[in-house]
Motif scaffolding. Sequence first.
Motif, PDB file in Angstrom:
ATOM      1  N   ASN A   3      -5.356  -7.292  -3.692  1.00 29.75           N
ATOM      2  CA  ASN A   3      -6.375  -6.496  -4.166  1.00 29.75           C
ATOM      3  C   ASN A   3      -5.898  -4.741  -3.890  1.00 29.75           C
ATOM      4  O   ASN A   3      -5.139  -4.740  -3.104  1.00 29.75           O
ATOM      5  CB  ASN A   3      -7.751  -6.428  -3.145  1.00 29.75           C
ATOM      6  N   MET A   4      -6.642  -4.271  -4.756  1.00 24.25           N
ATOM      7  CA  MET A   4      -6.150  -2.651  -4.453  1.00 24.25           C
ATOM      8  C   MET A   4      -7.267  -2.194  -3.598  1.00 24.25           C
ATOM      9  O   MET A   4      -8.359  -2.651  -3.496  1.00 24.25           O
ATOM     10  CB  MET A   4      -6.559  -1.899  -6.014  1.00 24.25           C
ATOM     11  N   LYS A  37      -1.983  -1.373  -3.772  1.00 28.59           N
ATOM     12  CA  LYS A  37      -1.877  -2.666  -3.666  1.00 28.59           C
ATOM     13  C   LYS A  37      -1.861  -3.273  -2.195  1.00 28.59           C
ATOM     14  O   LYS A  37      -0.938  -3.032  -1.330  1.00 28.59           O
ATOM     15  CB  LYS A  37      -1.020  -3.324  -4.355  1.00 28.59           C
ATOM     16  N   VAL A  56      -0.987  -1.951   2.863  1.00 31.15           N
ATOM     17  CA  VAL A  56      -0.544  -1.518   1.447  1.00 31.15           C
ATOM     18  C   VAL A  56       0.768  -0.687   1.305  1.00 31.15           C
ATOM     19  O   VAL A  56       1.218  -0.173   2.183  1.00 31.15           O
ATOM     20  CB  VAL A  56      -1.697  -0.603   0.851  1.00 31.15           C
TER      21      VAL A  56
END
Length: 204
Positions: free
Chosen positions: A46-47, A41, A125
Amino acid sequence: MKKFKIIGLLTLLVITMSFVNNDKAVLGYEIGDVVTDFSLKNIDGNMISLADYKEAKGFFVIFTCNTCPYAIAYEDRIIALNEKYKSRGFPVIAINPNNPEVKPGDSFEEMKSRAKEKGFNFPYVLDEGQRIYPQYGATKTPHVYLLEKTDKGNVVRYIGAIDDNYQDAAKVEEKYAENAVDALLAGEEVKVTKTRAIGCSIKV
């Protein structure tokens, strides 16, 4: 007496196997290995996966965080790496490997704040569950892995430090990460493929 010797030998064997297993966990990828993709993430919710970058020639995967003084010292240089090489096919993906329960300053919310404050121009992330950094064998923040996209997959071409002077960007003599990607862009072999990452230990 024999019983104590057997117990002693068994204890030694268990300790030895423990070290072997830990070494395997820490070793991670080596030069020439093909990495497994991830889905983590990003601070925008968003991934992010390597597979998302269809046009990329490779990646700077950099394990870093909010709280380590070494990581903070390199933030501007990581931004500069992305500015210089994203358009040439090698974007930066920064991964925070720290356990936020141990380091609250590395929580997802704090990551969002830090990225906004510094103007990060790359995905940042969280390695939720700390599953990815052991695969790579990362031990420090920051720790750089330069990948090259090939027919076989994303291959590790360089592992280590960004450069040779974390204290002062103006006094850097060897830009390890830049030299490695410049060689790839020129179709040449990377001369220095591994250096020692200088930084804080990953918090588990």
